[in-house]
Each structure stands twice: as structure tokens, then as C-alpha cells.
Design a protein around this motif. Structure first.
Motif, mmCIF file in Angstrom:
data_model
loop_
_atom_site.group_PDB
_atom_site.id
_atom_site.type_symbol
_atom_site.label_atom_id
_atom_site.label_comp_id
_atom_site.label_asym_id
_atom_site.label_seq_id
_atom_site.Cartn_x
_atom_site.Cartn_y
_atom_site.Cartn_z
ATOM 1 N N SER A 10 0.839 -1.199 0.000
ATOM 2 C CA SER A 10 0.000 0.000 0.000
ATOM 3 C C SER A 10 0.873 1.247 0.000
ATOM 4 C CB SER A 10 -0.909 0.014 1.237
ATOM 5 O OG SER A 10 -1.534 1.273 1.382
ATOM 6 N N LYS A 11 0.733 2.051 -1.044
ATOM 7 C CA LYS A 11 1.464 3.315 -1.105
ATOM 8 C C LYS A 11 0.987 4.253 -0.008
ATOM 9 C CE LYS A 11 2.631 7.107 -4.246
ATOM 10 N NZ LYS A 11 2.431 7.670 -5.604
ATOM 11 N N LEU A 12 -0.291 4.169 0.319
ATOM 12 C CA LEU A 12 -0.858 5.020 1.359
ATOM 13 C C LEU A 12 -0.221 4.718 2.709
ATOM 14 C CD1 LEU A 12 -2.944 7.196 1.929
ATOM 15 C CD2 LEU A 12 -4.652 5.411 2.236
ATOM 16 N N LEU A 13 -0.085 3.447 3.037
ATOM 17 C CA LEU A 13 0.538 3.066 4.304
ATOM 18 C C LEU A 13 2.008 3.460 4.324
ATOM 19 C CD1 LEU A 13 0.359 1.678 7.056
ATOM 20 C CD2 LEU A 13 0.786 -0.506 5.905
ATOM 21 N N LYS A 14 2.684 3.270 3.216
ATOM 22 C CA LYS A 14 4.098 3.653 3.118
ATOM 23 C C LYS A 14 4.274 5.135 3.399
ATOM 24 C CE LYS A 14 8.015 3.719 -0.120
ATOM 25 N NZ LYS A 14 8.496 3.299 -1.452
ATOM 26 N N ASN A 15 3.389 5.958 2.829
ATOM 27 C CA ASN A 15 3.499 7.404 3.033
ATOM 28 C C ASN A 15 3.104 7.826 4.446
ATOM 29 O OD1 ASN A 15 4.393 7.791 0.419
ATOM 30 N ND2 ASN A 15 2.340 8.156 -0.399
ATOM 31 N N LEU A 16 2.215 7.086 5.075
ATOM 32 C CA LEU A 16 1.860 7.380 6.470
ATOM 33 C C LEU A 16 3.057 7.176 7.388
ATOM 34 C CD1 LEU A 16 -1.716 5.838 6.832
ATOM 35 C CD2 LEU A 16 -1.109 8.261 7.074
ATOM 36 N N ILE A 17 3.842 6.119 7.134
ATOM 37 C CA ILE A 17 5.046 5.874 7.926
ATOM 38 C C ILE A 17 6.172 6.789 7.467
ATOM 39 C CG2 ILE A 17 6.792 4.139 8.539
ATOM 40 C CD1 ILE A 17 4.656 2.013 8.319
ATOM 41 N N GLY A 18 6.128 7.192 6.206
ATOM 42 C CA GLY A 18 7.153 8.069 5.648
ATOM 43 C C GLY A 18 6.930 9.531 5.976
ATOM 44 N N SER A 19 7.173 10.399 4.981
ATOM 45 C CA SER A 19 7.178 11.838 5.263
ATOM 46 C C SER A 19 5.829 12.520 5.099
ATOM 47 C CB SER A 19 8.207 12.532 4.354
ATOM 48 O OG SER A 19 7.870 12.333 2.985
ATOM 49 N N HIS A 20 5.056 12.172 4.054
ATOM 50 C CA HIS A 20 3.803 12.881 3.836
ATOM 51 C C HIS A 20 2.960 12.181 2.783
ATOM 52 C CE1 HIS A 20 6.295 14.347 0.499
ATOM 53 N NE2 HIS A 20 5.151 14.557 -0.136
ATOM 54 N N LEU A 21 1.715 12.623 2.651
ATOM 55 C CA LEU A 21 0.838 12.128 1.600
ATOM 56 C C LEU A 21 -0.203 13.192 1.282
ATOM 57 C CD1 LEU A 21 -2.203 11.118 2.858
ATOM 58 C CD2 LEU A 21 -0.661 9.541 4.021
ATOM 59 N N TYR A 22 -0.759 13.093 0.087
ATOM 60 C CA TYR A 22 -1.893 13.907 -0.324
ATOM 61 C C TYR A 22 -3.049 12.966 -0.613
ATOM 62 C CZ TYR A 22 1.272 17.881 -0.964
ATOM 63 O OH TYR A 22 2.155 18.901 -0.756
ATOM 64 N N PHE A 23 -4.255 13.387 -0.313
ATOM 65 C CA PHE A 23 -5.400 12.541 -0.604
ATOM 66 C C PHE A 23 -6.485 13.369 -1.266
ATOM 67 C CE2 PHE A 23 -6.395 14.353 3.496
ATOM 68 C CZ PHE A 23 -7.779 14.501 3.499
ATOM 69 N N GLY A 24 -7.458 12.685 -1.828
ATOM 70 C CA GLY A 24 -8.513 13.375 -2.560
ATOM 71 C C GLY A 24 -8.156 13.514 -4.028
ATOM 72 N N GLU A 25 -9.084 13.974 -4.811
ATOM 73 C CA GLU A 25 -8.895 14.068 -6.257
ATOM 74 C C GLU A 25 -7.956 15.203 -6.644
ATOM 75 O OE1 GLU A 25 -12.651 14.366 -8.141
ATOM 76 O OE2 GLU A 25 -13.338 12.369 -7.507
ATOM 77 N N ASN A 26 -8.003 16.317 -5.924
ATOM 78 C CA ASN A 26 -7.226 17.489 -6.327
ATOM 79 C C ASN A 26 -5.793 17.487 -5.821
ATOM 80 O OD1 ASN A 26 -9.522 18.523 -7.602
ATOM 81 N ND2 ASN A 26 -10.228 19.487 -5.704
ATOM 82 N N LYS A 27 -5.500 16.677 -4.812
ATOM 83 C CA LYS A 27 -4.163 16.621 -4.220
ATOM 84 C C LYS A 27 -3.692 18.021 -3.807
ATOM 85 C CE LYS A 27 -4.098 12.285 -5.513
ATOM 86 N NZ LYS A 27 -4.372 11.201 -4.569
ATOM 87 N N SER A 28 -4.573 18.809 -3.250
ATOM 88 C CA SER A 28 -4.259 20.190 -2.892
ATOM 89 C C SER A 28 -3.584 20.253 -1.532
ATOM 90 C CB SER A 28 -5.540 21.024 -2.863
ATOM 91 O OG SER A 28 -6.419 20.528 -1.867
#
Length: 285
Positions: A10-28
Motif C-alpha cells: 500500500s502506497k498510502l501506508l508507506k506514506n503514512l510511515i514516511g514523510s507525507h501524503l496527499y489525498f482526494g482528487e485534487n491533491k491540494s
């Protein structure tokens, strides 16, 4: 070194343990969430939520982790952001899989620990602290010494960062502990490159949130810089309650910084630097 690092599904889980993530359609920017390595913030709240589900861990209701209290939401004004994240289509789709993957990561970590730390059940790790956390902990140590007690108890989160590099921290206070291998969720050498070097994510299984620390393992790091740190915050104001340390665990001023090396308070002069290269000069600290 562990022969094979865990590769995230899961890229989402990797980013949660890592530095940051964007979510949603706009990635704002409004949909930006800092991960674990950026500090104990929104991503840490989500990661601990997933951990609680993966391992069916629940604290006693009156001692809930500070990340699930209004104080932490207020600190970052993130209650609305968390609400949006927990309704996000990608998160909901990956929710159950991330919970199962955390179990896989833990299992992989335990195998790596047996390779990297054979024939031992505990690992020596350290944790640097400063500000109010350092002040209160040093006062608890002083009080314990006066009472001839060997340990102190203090509130801590469900998941916490420690380092295997015992000289990594240059904060006002440093804690040295022997951590059971079973209480390590993952570490830098066991998973894909998302964590800081030498970092370990340690599990606090206490139902009341309190960890017990040997008095002689709590040390002031930099005497000249933190000469009066013990008196900076007033421990006696909390003495009316035997659980003042639980309230303290919910304090939003607790700061889990990234690792940093203690710096010398003595600057090398030019001649000494040249001689040092020839191994003819030794600095005094």
C-alpha cells in the motif's frame, strides 16, 4: 543487517510511515497530511488508529492516547481534515488491506530482529527529549531519588520513535532503555526506505498509557545549555493528582524531534583542525 527489507503493498501506508501524503482528487495543500517521520501529527494519529485495529489494542477509556483527544485535534486544527480523510474513497478501499499489511510488517520485523540481534530478547535504544517533557521527566527523577525509588512512570503514546544510535540525540534530556523485541513494530533496516536512519517504532502496550523508566537511565544531555531545565515547568502544581503524568501525556507541547547529534561547545581553531587531520590534536569537551 536484515537480509531483505519489506516492500510495501500500500502506497498510502508507506506514506503514512514516511514523510507525507496527499489525498482526494485534487491533491491540494488542504489535503496534505504529514507522515510519521515528520513528527507526531495527523499521520501518526491515522497510523495508531490502524495499529489499534490490526492488533485489537485498546487502552482503558480514561487513559486514551492523546492523539484521540480534542487537544491534539485543536493543536493542528485537523479534526475536519481527519474527517475528510476517513471518508476518502482511496482510504476506505485500502482500509482493511492496510490493517492486514501492518500485521505482515510486524511479522517481517520480528524475523529481521532475530537476524540483526540474534540470541537477545532486548535491544538498547535511546530517546531524546526537550522542553516540558524533559523538564517533567528530570523532576520525576529527582523526586524518585529523594524517595529512594528505582523507577518513574510517565505517559507515552501507543507508538513512539526511538534510536539504536545511542549518541544520536543532542536534546536536554535523554532516556536509555532496553526494549523487548516483541515491542518493536518496525525499524529503518527492516522496511523499505521511508524511516530515518537507526529509527525504531516502539509499541507501548500499557493499558493506562504509562511506561516505567529506570531512574539511572534518565540523563541530562547538555548541562551548559539546560542548567535550569528541571525548574522550568512546575511539577508541584500537578501533585494533587497521582495521575498528573497521564494528563501530561496529553500535552500538545511534547515534541518528538528528528535525530540530531550533540554539538561540541568548544570550537576547533584552525591549527588544531590541521593537526587533527594528522591525528596530532585531541579536542577537550
Amino acid at each position: 543487517m536484515c537480509y531483505e527489507k519489506y516492500i510495501f503493498k500500500s502506497k498510502l501506508l508507506k506514506n503514512l510511515i514516511g514523510s507525507h501524503l496527499y489525498f482526494g482528487e485534487n491533491k491540494s495543500a488542504e489535503m496534505y497530511i504529514p507522515g510519521w517521520t515528520c513528527g507526531k501529527r495527523t499521520g501518526a494519529t491515522i497510523l495508531m488508529y490502524l495499529y489499534k485495529n490490526a492488533f485489537n489494542f485498546h487502552r482503558f477509556p480514561m487513559y486514551e492516547d492523546r492523539h484521540f483527544t480534542e487537544k491534539v485535534f485543536t493543536m493542528e486544527n485537523n479534526e475536519e481534515k481527519l474527517t475528510e480523510f476517513f471518508k476518502d474513497e482511496t482510504f476506505l478501499k485500502e482500509h482493511d488491506n492496510m490493517i492486514e499489511e501492518l500485521k505482515e510488517i510486524y511479522s517481517h520485523t520480528q524475523n529481521c530482529l532475530d537476524i540483526d540481534y540474534p540470541k537477545q530478547n532486548y535491544i538498547d535504544l535511546s530517546r531524546g527529549l526537550h522542553g516540558e517533557y524533559a523538564s517533567i521527566l528530570l523532576q520525576l527523577k529527582e523526586s524518585a531519588i529523594e524517595k529512594n525509588e528505582k523507577t518513574v512512570k510517565i505517559g507515552a503514546d501507543i507508538l513512539n520513535s526511538f534510536s539504536s544510535s545511542l549518541g544520536a540525540y543532542g536534546d536536554e534530556c535523554c532516556v536509555f532503555m532496553q526494549i523487548s523485541k516483541e515491542d518493536i513494530l518496525c525499524y529503518a533496516e527492516s522496511i523499505d526506505d521511508v524511516m530515518e536512519g537507526f529509527e525504531f517504532i516502539v509499541i507501548n502496550r500499557a493499558r493506562d498509557g504509562l511506561i516505567e523508566i529506570p531512574v539511572d537511565k534518565i540523563r541530562k544531555s547538555l548541562d551548559k545549555r539546560s542548567r535550569s531545565i528541571e525548574k522550568k515547568w512546575h511539577l508541584h502544581k500537578r501533585a494533587e493528582s497521582p495521575y498528573f503524568f497521564v494528563n501530561f501525556a496529553m500535552n500538545t507541547k511534547i515534541n518528538f524531534d528528528k535525530q540530531k547529534k550533540a554539538r561540541s561547545l568548544v570550537k576547533s581553531n584552525t591549527i588544531c583542525k590541521l593537526l587533527k587531520k594528522a591525528n596530532k590534536c585531541c579536542e577537550v569537551y
